[in-house]
Enzyme design. Structure first.
Site, PDB file in Angstrom:
ATOM      1  N   GLY A  36       0.816  -1.226   0.000  1.00 40.37           N
ATOM      2  CA  GLY A  36       0.000   0.000   0.000  1.00 40.37           C
ATOM      3  C   GLY A  36       0.842   1.265   0.000  1.00 40.37           C
ATOM      4  O   GLY A  36       0.343   2.336  -0.318  1.00 40.37           O
ATOM      5  N   CYS A  39       1.002   6.141   0.550  1.00 38.88           N
ATOM      6  CA  CYS A  39      -0.387   6.599   0.412  1.00 38.88           C
ATOM      7  C   CYS A  39      -1.311   5.913   1.412  1.00 38.88           C
ATOM      8  O   CYS A  39      -2.011   6.562   2.179  1.00 38.88           O
ATOM      9  CB  CYS A  39      -0.851   6.329  -1.020  1.00 38.88           C
ATOM     10  SG  CYS A  39      -2.610   6.516  -1.240  1.00 38.88           S
ATOM     11  N   HIS A 422     -30.161  18.790 -10.307  1.00 35.83           N
ATOM     12  CA  HIS A 422     -30.459  19.869  -9.356  1.00 35.83           C
ATOM     13  C   HIS A 422     -31.050  19.261  -8.092  1.00 35.83           C
ATOM     14  O   HIS A 422     -31.907  18.383  -8.189  1.00 35.83           O
ATOM     15  CB  HIS A 422     -31.460  20.846  -9.969  1.00 35.83           C
ATOM     16  CG  HIS A 422     -31.824  21.949  -9.014  1.00 35.83           C
ATOM     17  ND1 HIS A 422     -30.956  22.963  -8.697  1.00 35.83           N
ATOM     18  CD2 HIS A 422     -32.947  22.153  -8.273  1.00 35.83           C
ATOM     19  CE1 HIS A 422     -31.540  23.760  -7.825  1.00 35.83           C
ATOM     20  NE2 HIS A 422     -32.735  23.295  -7.537  1.00 35.83           N
TER      21      HIS A 422
END
Ligand code: NAI
Length: 433
Positions: A36, A39, A422
């Protein structure tokens, strides 16, 4: 001889390994620490856990849970029959052969170096009194006073998060403004917002030295610096050095593969991430991610790795490395893709600049997130979109949308003619004037 050796299982290395295995290559991955990389273990993921925790104590507790869960997910993915994970550091014997720490040797047609970077400490007196972001994440007690050297991405993210936890935060930065890759207006708004929240900034300031305060208990330190010809100092319980990162190349024995580092310590690569020197005969050697110093971002490393594996496979791709979005996870966020207005001006590129503000957006007001701004630059007459710089809640998501438009060569007109749900923050993009 195997198809591919990858040194380093950070986001660049492990994603490249999975992509290669998915397409039939046999891969050996070396990792001397946790899978990993920075990060996952001491970078993006723990810091984002801090951003989304209400208190320091909760952040400390959740950090470990989140990291462990993700790490075991990657380990499961890497337990693929076409991938061998060697939990050792590797060093080159020759251009196709590396040796693990237990002495066993492994050969491959192609090698990818994906060893990442570590914090760069300033060569000043007392530098060893400061901590890196990795050590800051290991603190188990909230510092009362934190002094951060450098107002780059790491400095600003930690300033925001520790200020929210109640620490007294001071940031000292050499340049006049924070986050040089961001649009100047956006960077200033972000800094002003943090100032309003209580962070103290000394901009245009040169660090001179760090000193322990004599007989202080608990230990505390002085940061001595100069600003506009004045000698100043700040006291703190913890000093974070956030002045950039340097590539990890130590112990790789690159000499054995004929690889020479660039003067800044990076492994020099061409636009396909192939190492430009070295003695490759049948296969090729590549360097991806922070170690090549091109774009020090986890997602850049991932895409570079995928591109390299595609080359090995003879598979064409159209990844736009010139369209690289980035985000700063302060509260609120800032994010950008493409050149800032200032850079476009300096380059003499014809462009128009359009702005919109969160305060006119229904969703932003409903979320009580009215502080924010979008700046879009495009070619004249609503032409092709060139860049987006955003400050405000979910800035990274807005920039991600614009990244898709830029990648596909869309115009501002096409963006404005795209129906937006919206109410969403995304509508700010079509409200630019
Ligand atoms: P950086 O290069 O972003 O910022 C370093 C800052 O330190 C600059 O503003 C620089 O002017 C300042 N500085 C340098 N020398 C100084 C001095 N003597 N006195 C005062 N200030 C000085 O480096 P940073 O923040 O350490 O991050 C390292 C890398 O990690 C970057 O490439 C960054 O992009 C990456 N990163 C990305 C994240 C993200 O995408 N969200 C999060 C964290 C790191």
């Amino acid at each position: 001889m195997t198809d591919l050796i990858i040194i380093g299982a950070g986001p660049g290395g492990y994603k490249a390994a999975l992509h290669a295995a998915r397409h039939g290559l046999k891969v050996i991955v070396f990792e001397g620490e946790h899978v990993g990389g920075t990060c996952l273990n001491v970078g993006c993921i723990p810091t984002k856990t801090y951003v989304h925790s209400a208190t320091f104590a909760e952040a400390v507790e959740r950090q470990q849970q989140v990291v462990t869960q993700l790490r075991s997910g990657i380990e499961t993915l890497l337990s693929n029959p076409d991938i061998t994970l060697v939990r050792e550091r590797a060093s080159f014997i020759d251009e196709h052969t590396v040796r693990g720490e237990n002495g066993q040797t492994y050969s491959a047609n192609h090698v990818i170096i994906a060893t990442g970077s570590t914090a760069k400490m300033l060569p000043i007196e007392g530098a060893d009194l400061a901590v890196s972001s990795t050590e800051l994440l290991q603190l188990r007690e909230l510092p009362r006073r934190l002094c951060i050297i450098g107002a780059g991405v790491i400095g600003m993210e930690f300033a925001s998060v520790f200020n929210r936890f109640g620490t007294e935060v001071t940031v000292i930065e050499y340049l006049k403004e924070c986050l040089p890759m961001l649009d100047g207006d956006i960077a200033k708004r972000l800094r002003k917002q943090l100032e309003k929240a209580g962070v103290t900034f000394f901009m245009g300031a040169g660090i001179e030295k760090l000193k322990a305060v004599p007989d202080a208990s608990p230990a505390s330190y002085s940061v001595l610096f100069s600003q506009k010809g004045k000698e100043l100092s700040v006291e703190a319980d913890v000093i974070l050095m956030a002045t950039g990162r340097k590539p990890n190349t130590e112990g790789l024995n690159l000499k054995a593969a004929g690889i020479t580092l660039a003067p800044n310590g990076t492994i020099p690569v061409d636009d396909n991430y192939q190492i430009v020197n070295g003695k490759w005969l049948n296969g090729k050697c590549y360097a991806i991610g922070d170690v090549n110093g091109r774009q020090m971002l986890a997602h850049a490393a991932e895409m570079q790795g995928i591109h390299v594996v595609n080359q090995i496979l003879g598979r064409e791709d159209h990844i736009r490395f010139d369209v690289m979005p980035a985000a700063i996870f302060t509260a609120p966020e800032a994010a950008c893709v493409g050149p800032s207005e200032d850079l476009l001006k300096a380059a003499g590129t014809p462009f128009e600049c359009h702005k919109a503000f969160y305060r006119a957006n229904g969703k932003a007001l409903a979320m009580a997130e009215s502080e924010g701004m979008v700046k879009l630059c495009c070619e004249p007459d609503e032409g092709r979109i060139l860049s987006a710089h955003v400050f405000g809640a979910h800035a990274a998501d807005l920039v991600q949308e614009v990244t898709a438009y830029i990648t596909l060569g869309a115009t501002l007109r096409q963006l404005r003619e795209t129906v937006h749900i919206h109410p969403t923050l995304s509508e700010v993009l079509i409200e630019v004037n």
